[in-house]
Write an enzyme that holds these catalytic residues in place. Sequence first.
Site, PDB file in Angstrom:
ATOM      1  N   LYS A 108       0.988  -1.399   0.114  1.00  0.00           N
ATOM      2  CA  LYS A 108       0.187  -0.575   0.508  1.00  0.00           C
ATOM      3  C   LYS A 108       0.995   1.262   0.180  1.00  0.00           C
ATOM      4  O   LYS A 108       1.976   1.707   0.578  1.00  0.00           O
ATOM      5  CB  LYS A 108      -0.876  -0.003   1.347  1.00  0.00           C
ATOM      6  CG  LYS A 108      -1.544   1.181   1.890  1.00  0.00           C
ATOM      7  CD  LYS A 108      -2.803   1.274   2.165  1.00  0.00           C
ATOM      8  CE  LYS A 108      -3.803   2.203   1.403  1.00  0.00           C
ATOM      9  NZ  LYS A 108      -3.225   3.341   1.467  1.00  0.00           N
ATOM     10  N   GLU A 167      -0.590   4.475  -8.322  1.00  0.00           N
ATOM     11  CA  GLU A 167       0.340   5.660  -6.946  1.00  0.00           C
ATOM     12  C   GLU A 167       0.974   6.447  -8.069  1.00  0.00           C
ATOM     13  O   GLU A 167       2.206   5.807  -8.157  1.00  0.00           O
ATOM     14  CB  GLU A 167       0.304   4.781  -5.820  1.00  0.00           C
ATOM     15  CG  GLU A 167       0.203   5.364  -4.791  1.00  0.00           C
ATOM     16  CD  GLU A 167      -0.677   4.957  -3.785  1.00  0.00           C
ATOM     17  OE1 GLU A 167      -1.765   4.255  -4.595  1.00  0.00           O
ATOM     18  OE2 GLU A 167      -0.762   6.361  -2.994  1.00  0.00           O
ATOM     19  N   ARG A 225      -6.870  11.503  -7.536  1.00  0.00           N
ATOM     20  CA  ARG A 225      -8.391  11.002  -6.553  1.00  0.00           C
ATOM     21  C   ARG A 225      -9.347  11.940  -6.398  1.00  0.00           C
ATOM     22  O   ARG A 225     -10.290  11.905  -6.958  1.00  0.00           O
ATOM     23  CB  ARG A 225      -8.361   9.810  -5.565  1.00  0.00           C
ATOM     24  CG  ARG A 225      -9.036   8.578  -5.703  1.00  0.00           C
ATOM     25  CD  ARG A 225      -9.032   8.073  -4.381  1.00  0.00           C
ATOM     26  NE  ARG A 225      -9.802   8.183  -3.647  1.00  0.00           N
ATOM     27  CZ  ARG A 225     -10.391   8.866  -2.197  1.00  0.00           C
ATOM     28  NH1 ARG A 225      -9.113   8.103  -1.322  1.00  0.00           N
ATOM     29  NH2 ARG A 225     -10.751   9.537  -1.150  1.00  0.00           N
TER      30      ARG A 225
END
Lengths: 342, 526
Positions: free
Chosen positions: B230, B278, B250
């Site tokens: 993550k 990401e 986002r």
Amino acid sequence: MQEAGLIQLSSKGLYCAEGDFFIDPWYPAGKAIITHGHSDHARIGQSAYLAHPTTCSVMKHRLGEVNTQALNYEQELMINGVGVTLFPAGHIPGSAQVRIRKGKETWVVSGDYKCHADGLSEPYVPVTCNHFISECTFGLPVFHWQPQGEVLASINQWWQQNAVQGLQSVIFAYALGKAQRILNGLDPSIGKIFGHGAVIAMNQTLHAAGVNLAACQAINQASKEDLKGAIIIAPPAASGTPWLNKFEPYRTAFASGWMAMRGSRRWQAADRGFVLSDHADWKELNHAVESSGAENIYLTHGYKAAFAKYLQSKGKRAFELDTLFEGESLNHSSEKELEANV
Amino acid sequence: MSNWVTLFEAIEASNKTSDKVKALLAFFEIAEEEDKLWLIAIFTGRKPKKPITATEMRQWSAEAAGVEQWLFEECYSVVGDVSETIALLLQTKSSNQPINYSLSQLMHELIRIGKLPVAEKKEVLQNLWLSLDKGSCFLFNKMMTGGFRIGVSQQLLVQALATHLKVTVPQIAHRIMGNWSPLTHQFQELLLNPNSNADASKPYPFYLAYPLEINPEELGDVTQWQIEYKWDGIRCQLIKRNNQVYLWSRGEELISDNFPDLIAAAMVLPNGTVLDGELMAWEHNAALPFALLQKRITRHKPSKKMIADCPCAILIYDLLECNGIDFRTQELYIRRSKLAELIGNELPLLHLSPTLHLKDWTDVAKARLESRNLRAEGLMLKSAQSPYQSGRKRGDWWKWKVDPYQIDAVLVYAQKGHGRRANFYTDYTFAVWHQQKLVTFTKAYSGLTDKEIEMVDQFVKKNTLEKFGPVRTVKPELVFEIGFEGIQESARHKSGVALRFPRILKWRTDKKVEDANTLDELKRLL
Ligand SMILES: [Zn+2]
Ligand SMILES: [Zn+2]
């Protein structure tokens, strides 16, 4: 505060040396004149209490057996050569402004007050003086109260809407003053009205002291059937406690001057916030200061610094006082109130 | 009252989701199409440009309310919100017959004001303020200043729209993304007859994971789960269509201009490709501090030097569109293998986010703890069979974060809060030990119960050592456990470190001042 004036601020509270008494002292101090029954003004441990008869009853209820002497409004009592008179403050039943005078010097300690009549408390009267010690819990121009009738109408409307949807309504209001003000404004044709034990006990005390109150049943006598679509008046301390479980499904509301701000509405996590205060709003504070005719204004509670600066900008002599009064409280209700009945 | 004001007040009046959806549906039933479109635009952050500066707003409104500027600022410090302060101050000045503008009328008014010369702007705006009631004045100010968040998530709005229009939730979520505005689009074409070629930049709604709430063992066979790091960066979507590349964050912000290096690198992708990944500060196969990324994200059209100083890359983990075909219903392992084919190991700046192949959950737990060494915040657990859903959903994707950092610190300064808490000391500054002295290193808010706040407030009032303006120095006695998400060196702070998202975890009444941590211990977390 002025040197050698009739009233001084001591570490225990406002003190009149010539009369040898305190006004609303916050520590055990001796002889005390009490403006009203809220817990930040009427505290335990004084050797003798002087107050309006209603406040005397409230103190006996809250503080237990205390040594009280009752004084009606607008009757001057001489204490060691100092004249003491109570005038209605319009805050809650029995609330008083205290006028203290000797020779040419006249002081008024407002306690907590509001200037508009609420149909419950003895209406506020302006008292002229040289020195005015005023609260200013809501001493900023953002605070402006709608007429009480409109607020009560929206509380009834909220209750009605809930009842139609098969929900119970729980409204949180301070057990002394606010609770009764709401009670007297509720429309009994909508449904049954119940009170938390702390509210019921306070109602009995006030009723015995001669205050007119609408009917309100104790919640512990309510059956499941009785509760359908009912409204329950409870002190703020009951919010978020398991005591509420038996009212499922229900909606909650808070009634307080602080509800004027969205931030506090959210912080309270109630479904609704009604702006209903027992304190003066900005306009009323200015009106009270003006009609007192005082040369010196001392401020307690709330936005003292800002209000003092504002009054100074209008050419007044205004000072802040560092006191331990709390102003309008949402969750300071004493534990005792909760214990009174669950 | 106008229908949109009724809507917002109904949304505010309840904290029950069902009431909010009901209010939205009631609005959609009666509102004009243009008003509905503006409502969607506002909820999704598509507001007209701010017509005046923050300073102008405060000065002109104070003037309209007849209060001096200092008093306005006092009020603001208590209310904590400029829009609300203005509405409260003007409530006694406003007209007895407020005008009920429709939402689109008010938005057009806002756009018109933005184009006026300054002198005229002021007069028109002051008159407009005074023609509104308290509720619409507050909402109008919110729309004017941005930061418009009123109790409804985008997901809730999408749900209500889907019900209203009898279209599925993912379709609505997709249709309201991308480049559009009520000035360029009609309600019908945007929501009911979308032409897929109309907007080549249109992203897909992101699929978001919930924090893992159960023991991972309960997820069953570990091989049925795709395990990834993550990353602690910015979630993004990279789109290549019609020979153009678009990069979305986002927050539904088009950030292509901030990353010309990445845009150039993505030109080699085939048309009709949409990737989820990401955005990271990244160099030599390793993550760099988040602060570098922060510099880049705020800089439009960065210089070559900036790009060299703050190198960035995208760690890609999903494929949403392949050869122009919506790929989201495919199972994850299929999307992943197609993605690996597409990206391989060759592309500069676009890296495949690695998957971890571990034999059991014990090893997964170990990998989670070690993830911090790679500047990751834990692991993502994704079911190999999962489709790419939209919004936050339970079940198929979980984030299993490492616990935040913790340190015990001493309360040394306190300041009053805002709003209802204006009478309480709620803003605290904390210190740790360094050479027998307490050195401040962070501020932190929240995390305490109301009761604890009252107790700390009492303590502060009774134990004040000094006052500077609104700040009180208090006797060092109370110890709190402070949690934070990250730490980095900082020359601006006396302690030499800066924390990310510091917050109070617990009041450690069991600890004495001497038990608080030291600066050296704090720095070891760097
Ligand atoms: Zn009071
Ligand atoms: Zn008070």
